[in-house]
Structures are given as structure tokens and as C-alpha cells.
Design an enzyme around this catalytic site. Structure first.
Site, short mmCIF file in Angstrom:
data_model
loop_
_atom_site.label_atom_id
_atom_site.label_comp_id
_atom_site.label_asym_id
_atom_site.label_seq_id
_atom_site.Cartn_x
_atom_site.Cartn_y
_atom_site.Cartn_z
N GLU A 98 59.98 55.18 43.71
CA GLU A 98 59.32 53.99 43.20
C GLU A 98 60.22 53.12 42.33
O GLU A 98 59.97 51.94 42.13
CB GLU A 98 58.06 54.36 42.42
CG GLU A 98 58.29 55.15 41.13
CD GLU A 98 58.61 56.61 41.39
OE1 GLU A 98 59.15 57.25 40.48
OE2 GLU A 98 58.32 57.11 42.49
N ASN A 112 58.78 63.96 37.39
CA ASN A 112 59.32 62.87 38.21
C ASN A 112 59.55 61.61 37.37
O ASN A 112 60.56 60.91 37.54
CB ASN A 112 58.35 62.56 39.34
CG ASN A 112 58.92 61.55 40.32
OD1 ASN A 112 59.92 61.80 40.95
ND2 ASN A 112 58.26 60.39 40.42
N ASP A 149 85.70 26.79 54.67
CA ASP A 149 86.24 25.52 55.10
C ASP A 149 87.65 25.39 54.54
O ASP A 149 88.13 26.27 53.83
CB ASP A 149 85.34 24.36 54.66
CG ASP A 149 85.35 24.14 53.15
OD1 ASP A 149 85.79 25.05 52.42
OD2 ASP A 149 84.90 23.08 52.69
#
Length: 895
Positions: free
Chosen positions: A326, A730, A368
Site C-alpha cells: 500500500e 506490517n 533538435d
């Protein structure tokens, strides 16, 4: 005739609001006589009345082009909320809430809020900074209008212009719309933002069909048929700039109906997915598939083994939360934001955060030519005679000519006059008196000044296009004070010298003179004869000194350079050779039109330089390169670069660029330099490396946890960890990784481009993840047999033991995975990583002894456990390092 013109005007009024930009209409406007032009555009020599202006603004709107609108804050918030991982967490949080697991709901809610809010804050700040940068100057135009019946010159904002307005142009102005000239004087326009051609072109008014466009000196025009309309001598286009001279013009097209506007419409809207977007999506859905497979398996095993389907369901939910990375959006955003902050100190503004990682993945940089490889400044490079030898006389005559001309001086004159030392050497103020001049015109393509140095002799000096000067010469200066007749052989030699200089990329102007007695009448074109050819002055937009070293540095870091320019191939070859690019084989725009995408892709991969390209051809080349799995960057600043900037994985422009180019770009540099780009690329690789650290740490750790949970669920009579314990573990682990954006990368990692590899992540997860399971299972046996935590009554002791060991091995892997070297010895993490991981590990050890730990059923552990824990962590480090070495030798990669 009058009735016919009135009919034309009436018909025009009916359809003027419906005019769409087309080559046919604009070309038609360029060919009609002035009387028909006024009637066609519904205009008047006294200017439009206020009523006519209001009516036309109602019919076809303001003189504004289509552009992207910045997202509102609530749109940004919505975008962050619809992230797949956030949606998954919301669903899991709702399930926890409706199953009365309030503690789990709170933990999941904290994860959602922190992840979404941090990403939103970073993106919102970045967006506001970009908006400040993109804010446009309120450009104005001078027009003639009838105010209360009186014709007046007034200044109005660009957006107030309408078709038929009478516009006045002067040096320094931006052309406010597509216009047809009706008056001009020495008018030179820079069209580089549209064509890429660095030298200005002359524009002039005429009544009828256009003659061939004439430019001072010798110039090889862009041969691309798509640019032919831009070469119309009596048309000026929105976005171009007046370099010198003045003019009056009628507005023929405004807003989105201009050439500029038609390009703008083509590059707004949804962008193609970049390599970053594709990579994140692949990783996201890889992890979601893993979750969808593993979570039902864990649910079923625990349900059948424990016969408590509610607890099994809650535990499966907690495992799903644990498996969900998450914090990935937040870690990615924090990494990108930190990269953006670091790059801002290097004079680089990041508009789109994702572009930073794309920078690191670039393996082809298209650019360029003008202003990137070159100085975007015309200089006088050589002053030579017909034999190619340096001649001071040629420079002296050219300086006298440019110094004494009374008209507005163009870029070539300014380049000559930069040799200020001649002003003193020649003592111009005292020794040379201006007598007369014959101004430049597009038919003769030359201009003459007459100066007096001695009372009885004037010096007649003429410079201009080589062919025109040769036609009025009778002699050639062989060396100082020695001339010979202009024979066919010497004429051929002069032309060969001109061609040689052209082939070397130089713009060539011839210089001729003659000495003659004073005359009593004004000098005229008839006096431009019997001149002596002194030689040539050559001009060039020279390469930057930094271009060569920067190109070599980019090559050393695995980035190939390709030049995509609208300029002609001769000039382009000269510049590219000087900066070390292979320009032996240049492909022009006409050569690629008939190629299919497959053939063009193969050609583009082996070709370094493309010239005479129109904007869509540039974008197409970039697109086919991307389809061949290249990550392509593009650097440009003109209107003609906008489509290419948008097509690239990362578009880079400069703050002085055309607004449409800045809007199309992902990154805006305050200094147009390839050296700055190199720093950005290296920063992008650091960002990518830190993102990959998080992904590989999270996936391997989660896979190891799931493997451990599967084994524990089979033989344990209770859950190996309560759902809320798993969620807290976690959450702590996620916080330990918040410092990763501040970590450093090993030097060998940033030496080459890095790309997303979902298969590599899956392989890493499978090989590295189970290492932690070896020590998890060892902990299970210790708690089960040594500490007798083998019954429901002692399950909290078992869960506490695994809570600490699992958190510490997960956190320790941050240091092991972050480098392919030996951690702590050959590669040390940054201070924020060391501090935060240390704090989290200490917190993990302490929590079971605190009221917080007791509230989630954790209990204190005996001292002997920590002796085992130290041995476990040491064993974990050694085994992981051994397998890391094998993995690197086997797959030749790590992060």
C-alpha cells in the site's frame, strides 16, 4: 469590378466564422491582389469597427489556442484514490469494519490516509510550481481600428484579435496570428520555432502572385514539401518573431485555426502511457494476482485446520493487507518528489513527477539542433578570398558596409559588427564618411554603401547573394592591391568555393567593391557594375563547447543521441560532425514518408541524424523507436517540437521555449544544456533504483511471510499471528521503508539505463523471499519445543516471538537488498535509512513489553530468546548474502 468585390465580401461574411485552417485557403490568401484581399477578409484600410470586432469574436471566439488545463485539487485526490492498491485496502478495511474488527479497520485506515495524503501533497505542490512557471506574459499587438468612426492605432491583447484586423509588426514583436503582409520594409522573420531553421527569412509585401522567396546571401532552403507554405514570402505565422524591419498585415486566421493552433489541437488530450506507467501497471497487477491466489489458499487452510471460519477469514484479510504494497504509491511519489527537489537546485523544473524515473530509463535521447547542439547565435566564421585564404580586406569591406547601412541591421550584419576591433583600426568615425547607400531589395538580393576616405575618391562596397554579386563583377582581388579580370575560370573557382563552404554548412555572402571618383548625383542600381570581387564572408550557428563532452558523457552512461531537426541536411551535417556525432548518412523527411512503421523503426535505430523533418515526422520517429522497446527522451523548444515532446517517454523543454512546447514537456530546464540533462538522467536512475528497492523488499518479504504462514497454518492449532498483530507488524515495516527515498545508490547501478521488468521482480520474489521462511520456521520450532508455546493457552507467547523475529528480519532485509555489495561493510545506507530502520527494530522489540503490545495480545519474552534472536539475524544475513552472490552470477542482475 466593385460589384464583384461586394459580392465576395458578402459571401465572406457568411462563412468567415467557419473558416478552418487549410493549406488551400492560406495559399489562396497569399496570391490575391490587395483589393480582393480586403474584400475576402471583410476588412478595411481604416481598420475594423468595434461592432465588426464584436461580431467576429462571437462567431469564432478569442485568438487563443487549445491547451491542457491543470487538474483541480479534487481531481488529483480522486486520481490518488482510484489507485488499485488503495481500492484493495478500502475494500479490506470495509470488510474488517462490517465484521466488527475495529482495531484492524483503524490500522488499515491509517495506511490509506498516509499513502493517499502524502502522494496528494507532493503532486499538488509540484502542480502549483509548474503553473507558476507556465504563467504566460500578456502579449499585446498593435492594430489599426475605427474607434467611434476614427481610425486609430491601439494596443490590444493577442486574444482580442479577429480575422481582418490590420496589424503593425516591428522588430522584437511576436507575430500574433497568421497574417498576409500588405506593407513591409526590410522585414526578417525567425521561423525557427516552426521549422527548426536557425537563420531568419525575409518577408515582403507584394500585390499579386509571390515571386521566389529571396534571402540575403546563399541559403539552401528546407526541401520538405510540408513546409512549403511556411516559405510563402508574404505570409507570417503565429508564434514566429520579427528579427528586424517592419510591416503591416491583415489577419487571415486566428486561434486554433492558425498553423500554430492546428498543431496545438493535435497534441492536447490523453497522453500515451510512458515506460514508467507501463512498468508500474505490470508490477501492480503482478502483485494483485499473487494476492488473489494466496489469500484464498490461506483462508481455506486455516478454516479447515482450525474449524473457526470467522477467525480464518479475518486472518486472511490481515494477510491480504500485509501482502498489499500500500505504500508503493507513496514511496514512488516521495522518491520522485525528492528527485524533483534535487533537480530544481540544478535549474530543472519537473512538471510531471513520473518523468524523473523515465529520465533514468532513457536509452535514446532525441534532440533538435538549434540551441541544443548549437549556440543559437549567428557568428561570422570566415572571411576568405576566392582561393579560400583568409583575407582581412574582405572583413574590412564587410564591416564598412554593415556599419554604414542606415536600415535595420539583420543578424548577419550584427555578426559582422561584433568585430569591434575594426572600428578602432579603421578609425571609421574620422577617416570614412558616409556618402550614399542603395538599400537591399529582394530582386537584387544585395545592398551597397558608398563611403569617402579621400576627397577625390569614393569607396563603393556591395555585399549580397553570391550569384548576384558575380553578375556585377568585372574583376577579382587575387591578393592585396592586385586584381585580375573575372575570367570564366575565376568565376568557376568562385562558385566552387561557395559550394564548398555551403557543403561545410556555412551561409555564404559575397563582398565586392570598386573605387570611383565622386559624382554630383545620387548613386543608383546602375552604378552597381564593373566591381571587383573581394571574397566571401561565411556565417554559422556554431556548436556549443559543452555539446561534445556532454554527448560523450551520455554515451558513456548508455544513452544514444539522435538529432531530429527541421533544418537542412548540409548545416546539420557540419554541426553534428563537430560535436562527435556520426553524420555520414543523414535521412531527410521526404525519405521516410513512404516507409511503413516497421521499416522506419529499423532505419531509426541505426540512423543518428534526421534533417528536414516536419513536426509529425519527428513524433512518428519517436513513436516507432518506443514501439521497439526503447525508452525515448526528446529535447526541444519550438512550436515544431510540441508533438515530439508529447510522443516521447519524457519531453524536455526550456523556460524560454514557445508556450506550446513548455506545455507539452514533462520537464523544463532553466538552462538549455545536455550537461544538465546528463545530471537529470543520473538522478532518474537513482530514483528508479530506490523504487525498485521498495518493490523487491516488499514482494520478497511478503512472499516469505506467506510461505511461513502456510507452513504454520498446517501444523499449529491456533493462528500463527492474530490479524491485528499482523497488521501492526506490517504498518511498522512500512514505516521502516519511508526513508528509502533518501538512500544513495551504488555508482555501478547508475552507469546504464534501467527499465521495469515484472518477470525479474517475480523471479526475485520466488528466489529471495523464502530465505526468511527458513528462519521463521526455526523460530516456530524454538517457540513450540523450547518455550512450550504449543497450546491455545500459550499462543500469545508464540505469536510474540514470531512478531519480533518476523519484523526484524523484514526490516534487516532493507539493508541487504539495497545493494549487491556486502551491506554495512562495502556499502552503507544513508543516515535516514540507518536511523529509521534502527528505530523500527527497537520499537518492535519493545512493543510486547508495553501496554500497546498488551492491547493486541503480545507478551514479554524471556532474555534467552534475544540470544537466539541475535544468532538468527546473523545467520539470516550470511545466508542471504550467499544466495545473493549466486543470484547475481546466475541472472546478472540484482535491483
Amino acid at each position: 469590378m466593385t460589384e464583384l468585390l461586394e459580392k465576395i465580401k458578402t459571401e465572406t461574411e457568411k462563412r468567415i466564422g467557419k473558416i478552418k485552417y487549410s493549406f488551400g485557403f492560406i495559399n489562396h490568401i497569399s496570391t490575391v491582389d490587395l483589393e480582393t484581399l480586403y474584400a475576402t477578409l471583410g476588412s478595411d484600410k481604416k481598420g475594423l469597427s468595434e461592432e465588426e470586432v464584436e461580431e467576429r469574436q462571437e462567431k469564432h471566439g478569442k485568438n487563443e489556442i487549445a491547451h491542457e488545463r491543470s487538474h483541480s485539487w479534487y481531481r488529483m485526490m480522486y486520481t490518488n484514490l482510484v489507485n488499485p492498491f488503495v481500492i484493495l485496502l478500502v475494500v479490506l478495511g470495509l470488510v474488517s469494519f462490517f465484521t466488527d474488527d475495529i482495531r484492524a479497520t483503524i490500522v488499515v485506515g491509517v495506511m490509506i490516509v498516509v499513502s493517499v495524503l502524502m502522494r496528494f501533497i507532493q503532486e499538488f505542490r509540484s502542480s502549483k510550481a509548474a503553473e507558476r512557471l507556465k504563467s504566460m506574459v500578456n502579449n499585446t499587438a498593435t492594430v489599426t481600428r475605427q474607434i467611434e468612426g476614427v481610425s486609430q492605432k491601439i494596443e490590444i491583447p493577442f486574444k482580442e484579435l479577429v480575422i481582418g484586423d490590420l496589424v503593425h509588426l516591428s522588430a522584437g514583436d511576436m507575430v500574433p496570428a497568421d497574417v498576409r503582409l500588405i506593407q513591409s520594409k526590410d522585414l526578417f522573420i525567425s521561423q525557427s520555432v516552426l521549422t527548426g531553421e536557425s537563420l531568419p527569412v525575409e518577408k515582403y509585401a507584394f500585390n499579386g502572385p509571390a515571386p521566389v522567396q529571396a534571402i540575403t546571401g546563399n541559403n539552401k532552403t528546407n526541401g520538405n514539401h510540408n513546409n512549403q507554405m511556411l516559405e510563402n514570402s508574404n505570409l507570417c505565422f503565429m508564434g514566429t518573431n520579427v528579427v528586424s524591419g517592419s510591416g503591416v498585415a491583415l489577419v487571415a486566421a486566428t486561434g486554433s485555426n492558425t498553423y500554430f493552433g492546428s498543431m496545438s489541437k493535435g497534441i492536447t488530450g490523453r497522453r500515451n502511457l510512458t515506460s514508467f506507467d507501463i512498468g508500474v501497471n505490470k508490477v501492480t497487477f503482478l502483485l494483485i494476482r499473487f494476492i488473489l491466489i494466496m489469500v484464498p489458499i490461506i483462508f481455506l487452510i486455516n478454516g479447515f485446520a482450525k474449524h473457526d471460519w470467522r477467525d480464518a477469514f479475518l486472518f486472511a484479510i490481515a494477510v491480504a493487507v500485509g501482502l498489499t504494497p500500500e505504500m508503493l504509491p507513496m514511496v514512488v511519489t516521495a522518491n520522485l518528489a525528492r528527485g524533483a527537489l534535487a533537480m530544481s537546485k540544478k535549474k530543472v523544473i519537473v512538471k510531471r513527477l513520473n518523468a524523473i524515473q523515465n529520465f533514468g530509463a532513457i536509452n535514446i535521447l532525441c534532440t533538435d539542433k538549434t540551441g541544443t547542439l548549437t549556440q543559437d547565435k549567428i557568428i561570422l566564421e570566415k572571411h576568405i578570398n576566392v582561393f579560400g585564404e583568409t583575407s582581412e580586406d574582405v572583413l574590412k569591406f564587410a564591416f564598412l558596409n554593415s556599419y554604414h547601412q542606415t536600415g535595420l541591421k539583420n543578424l548577419l550584419d550584427r555578426a559582422v559588427l561584433e568585430h569591434t576591433e575594426l572600428h578602432h583600426q579603421l578609425n571609421i568615425a574620422e577617416d570614412y564618411r558616409m556618402v550614399d547607400e542603395i538599400p537591399f531589395d529582394f530582386i537584387r538580393r544585395r545592398m551597397t554603401v558608398v563611403v569617402e576616405k579621400e576627397h577625390n575618391q569614393n569607396l563603393f562596397i556591395c555585399k549580397g547573394a553570391v550569384e548576384e554579386i558575380l553578375n556585377i563583377c568585372a574583376g577579382v582581388e587575387i591578393e592585396k592591391d592586385h586584381t585580375e579580370s573575372l575570367t570564366d575560370g575565376l568565376r568557376k573557382l568562385a562558385i566552387e568555393q561557395m559550394n564548398k563552404q555551403n557543403e561545410d554548412g556555412f551561409r555564404v555572402v559575397a563582398v565586392a567593391y570598386k573605387r570611383m571618383p565622386p559624382i554630383d548625383r545620387p548613386y543608383s542600381v546602375q552604378d552597381e557594375q564593373e566591381l571587383i570581387l573581394a571574397g566571401f564572408i561565411t556565417f554559422l550557428d556554431p556548436p556549443k563547447e559543452s555539446a561534445g563532452p556532454a554527448i560523450q558523457a551520455l554515451k558513456n552512461h548508455g544513452v544514444a543521441i539522435k538529432v531530429l531537426t527541421g533544418d537542412n541536411d548540409v548545416v546539420t551535417r557540419k554541426i553534428c560532425k563537430e560535436v562527435g556525432l556520426d553524420a555520414r548518412h543523414i535521412i531527410t523527411g521526404n525519405e521516410i514518408d513512404d516507409l511503413n512503421d516497421k521499416d522506419l523503426g529499423q532505419l531509426a535505430e541505426r540512423t543518428v541524424v534526421f534533417a528536414k523533418l516536419n513536426p509529425m515526422q519527428k513524433a512518428r520517429i519517436i513513436q516507432v523507436l518506443r514501439e521497439l522497446k526503447n525508452t525515448v527522451g526528446y529535447l526541444g523548444d519550438g512550436i515544431n517540437d510540441a508533438a515530439a515532446l508529447r510522443a516521447a517517454d519524457v519531453g524536455v523543454s526550456v523556460d524560454t521555449a514557445a508556450d506550446i512546447a513548455k506545455e507539452s514537456a514533462d520537464i523544463i530546464m532553466l538552462e538549455k544544456s545536455l550537461l544538465v540533462l546528463e545530471e537529470g538522467i543520473l538522478r532518474g536512475r537513482e530514483v528508479f533504483g530506490n523504487i525498485m528497492k521498495y518493490i523487491k523488499m516488499t514482494t520478497s518479504s511478503n512472499f516469505g511471510n506467506v510461505f511461513s504462514v502456510l507452513i504454520a497454518s498446517i501444523f499449529l492449532p491456533f493462528l500463527p499471528m492474530l490479524p491485528v498483530q499482523l497488521l501492526v507488524q506490517n504498518l511498522l515495516y512500512d514505516f521502516s521503508q519511508l526513508s528509502i527515498p533518501w538512500d544513495r545508490m551504488d555508482e555501478d547501478f547508475i552507469r546504464r539505463p534501467r527499465k521495469w521488468d515484472a518477470r525479474g521482480i517475480a523471479r526475485f520474489m520466488i528466489f529471495i523471499g523464502p530465505i526468511s521462511s527458513v528462519f521463521d520456521i526455526t523460530t516456530f520450532f524454538l517457540m513450540w519445543y523450547f518455550y512450550k508455546a504449543n497450546s491455545n493457552a500459550h499462543q500469545f507467547l508464540f505469536q510474540s516471538g514470531w512478531f519480533i523475529e518476523g519484523l526484524l528480519t523484514q526490516t534487516l532485509i532493507v539493508h541487504i537488498i539495497r545493494t549487491k555489495k556486502v551491506p554495512f561493510i562495502k556499502s552503507i545506507a544513508s543516515l535516514p535509512v540507518l536511523v529509521l530502520t534502527g528505530v523500527i527494530m527497537a520499537a518492535g522489540i519493545a512493543i510486547p513489553f508495553t501496554p500497546l503490545g498488551h492491547s493486541i495480545s503480545l507478551v514479554g519474552l524471556p532474555g534467552s530468546y534475544f540470544i537466539f534472536l541475535i544468532a538468527t539475524l546473523l545467520g539470516y544475513c550470511v545466508l542471504t548474502q550467499v544466495i545473493k552472490g549466486w543470484y547475481i552470477r546466475k541472472f546478472h542482475s540484482w535491483l
